[in-house]
Design an enzyme around this catalytic site. Structure first.
Site: not given
Ligand SMILES: *Cc1c(COP(=O)(O)O)cnc(C)c1O
Length: 395
Positions: A181, A201, A327
Site C-alpha cells: 500500500q 505489487s 478478502c
C-alpha cells in the site's frame, strides 16, 4: 458506461494508467521475444526488463540486483516469510509480526506455525500503530524475522518503520515490510529504514495486475521460491512477465514523478471527506490515525448500521467502496484489523473504507458525502437497535 461511477476503492486495486498501458503494448505485439534467448531480437525484451528493474531499484535506493519480480504482492509476502524461515532455521524458529497484517502474511504465518515455527503477533494501539515496547520485549535469541507492514490496507495507518528497522538491525534480526500500500504513495529508502526485504505489487499503484516484486538486500540468505530455469538470478524460475514488468516500471516512474503533487491533492480531498462525515453524520467514528495515514485512505464506522447494506446502497448511487479488505468482504467475520484496534464486533460491522485516487474530484467527494448521509439515515430508520437507542436517550 452511462451510469455514474465514482471509484473509491483504490486500496483494492487501481486503474492502469494510460501511459502504463501504452508502454506495455509493444511487448505483447512486436517485441515478444523471450529475454533468455540469445539472438538480438530477444535482447529488446531483456533490456526492457533490466530498465524496469533499474527504475524500481532507484525508487527504493536499492541496487537493481536486489529486485526479484514475482506474480504480485501475495507471492512476495509468501516468499519473504517462507524462504527466510527455512534459510535461518539453524539460528531459530521465532518470527514476530502484527495482528493487522494482510492475509498474505497472516496465513503464511499460520502455515509456518504448522511447520514448527513460533509466531508472536504484536498488538496495535487504538490508531493501529504497533506497540514498540511490546516489540522490544518480544525479541528473543531465536528470533529470525520481524515482518511489519509499512501501511495498513484497511485503516491506512503508517507504521514507525524506521524505528522498527533500527531495533531489528541492532538485534541482528531480518526485517521484512509489506509495502504494497505504501510504495508509490510514501517515499521509501531501504537503507534509511534498515529494510532487508520489501514486498510490492504493481496494481496498487496504477500498474497492471499479476506483477510484483520482492526486494532482498544483498547478503540476506534466501531460498528459491519457484524451481526451474535460471530467471531472477536462479531464485524465481519462469519466463519473465515482460509486459507486466515493463508496465510496473512505467507505473513506478509515474508514481515517483507525481508523488508530491498527487498525494498532496489526495490528502486534501481525504481530509475534506473526513471532516464532512465526522461533522455531518451522527454516531460515526474515524478508524486509524488522524495524520499518520495513507494520503488516500478513509475508514469510518457507523453505529447501528451494517456495512454490507451501506455498500450495496452506495453501489446503487454509483459509488464503489469497501467494508473491509477485499478478502474480508463477503464473509461475515468482522475485519481482524478493526478488532485489533479495539472495536466491538457490532461497530466493526458498520464500517466503510473509501480510498481515493488522483482522478477523484471534490465534486465526487461531496456527492459521496450526500449519499452517505441519505443512506445512513434511511438504514437507521429501519434499525430496531437505533430506535431503542433513541428512545432510551430521550428518557
Ligand atoms: C493487495 C495487498 C497485498 C496482495 O497483493 P496482490 O498483488 O493482490 O497479491 C498484500 N499486502 C497488502 C498490504 C495489500 O494491500
Amino acid at each position: 458506461m452511462s451510469k455514474k461511477l465514482i471509484y473509491l476503492d483504490n486500496a483494492a486495486t487501481t486503474k492502469t494508467a494510460p501511459e502504463v498501458v501504452e508502454a506495455m503494448l509493444p511487448y505483447f505485439t512486436e517485441n515478444y521475444g523471450n529475454p533468455s534467448s540469445v539472438y538480438e531480437f530477444a535482447g529488446i525484451s531483456k533490456k526492457a526488463v533490466t530498465e524496469s528493474r533499474e527504475i524500481i531499484a532507484g525508487a527504493l535506493g536499492a541496487d537493481q540486483s536486489e529486485i526479484y519480480f514475482t506474480a504480485g504482492g501475495s507471492e512476495a509476502d509468501n516468499w519473504a516469510l517462507k524462504a527466510a524461515a527455512e534459510a535461518y532455521k539453524s539460528k531459530g524458529r521465532h518470527i514476530i509480526t502484527t495482528k493487522i497484517e494482510h492475509h498474505a502474511i497472516l496465513h503464511t504465518c499460520e502455515y509456518l506455525e504448522k511447520q514448527g515455527y513460533e509466531v508472536t503477533y504484536l498488538d496495535v494501539d487504538e490508531t493501529g500503530i504497533v506497540k514498540m515496547d511490546q516489540l522490544k520485549k518480544a525479541v528473543r535469541p531465536d528470533t529470525i524475522l520481524i515482518s511489519v507492514m509499512f501501511a495498513n490496507n484497511e485503516i491506512g495507518t503508517v507504521q514507525p518503520v524506521k524505528e522498527i528497522g533500527e531495533i531489528a538491525k541492532e538485534k541482528g534480526i531480518l526485517f521484512h515490510t509489506d509495502a504494497v500500500q505504501a510504495f508509490g504513495q510514501l517515499p521509501i529508502n531501504v537503507d534509511e529504514y534498515h529494510i532487508d526485504m520489501l514486498s510490492s505489487s504493481a496494481h496498487k499503484l496504477n500498474g497492471p495486475k499479476g506483477i510484483g516484486f520482492l526486494y532482498i538486500r544483498k547478503g540476506v540468505k534466501i531460498r528459491s521460491f519457484v524451481h526451474g530455469g535460471a530467471q531472477e538470478r536462479k531464485r524465481r524460475a519462469g519466463t519473465e512477465n515482460v509486459p507486466g514488468i515493463v508496465g510496473f516500471g512505467a507505473a513506478v516512474k509515474r508514481a515517483m514523478e507525481t508523488m508530491e503533487e498527487r498525494t498532496r491533492k489526495e490528502q486534501e480531498l481525504r481530509d475534506h471527506l473526513i471532516d464532512r462525515v465526522l461533522k455531518e453524520v451522527p454516531y460515526v467514528r474515524l478508524n486509524g490515525h488522524r495524520t499518520k495515514r495513507l494520503p488516500n485512505n478513509t475508514n469510518f464506522s457507523f453505529q447501528f448500521i451494517e456495512g454490507e447494506s451501506l455498500l450495496i446502497m452506495l453501489d446503487m448511487e454509483g459509488i464503489c467502496g469497501s467494508s473491509g479488505s477485499a478478502c474480508t468482504s463477503g464473509s461475515l467475520d468482522p475485519s481482524h484489523v478493526l478488532l485489533a484496534i479495539g472495536l466491538p464486533h457490532e461497530i466493526a460491522h458498520g464500517s466503510l473504507r473509501l480510498t481515493l485516487s488522483d482522478e477523484t474530484t471534490m465534486e465526487d467527494i461531496d456527492y459521496t458525502v450526500e449519499a452517505i448521509k441519505k443512506i445512513v439515515e434511511r438504514l437507521r430508520s429501519m434499525s430496531p437497535l437505533y430506535e431503542d437507542f433513541i428512545k432510551k436517550s430521550a428518557r
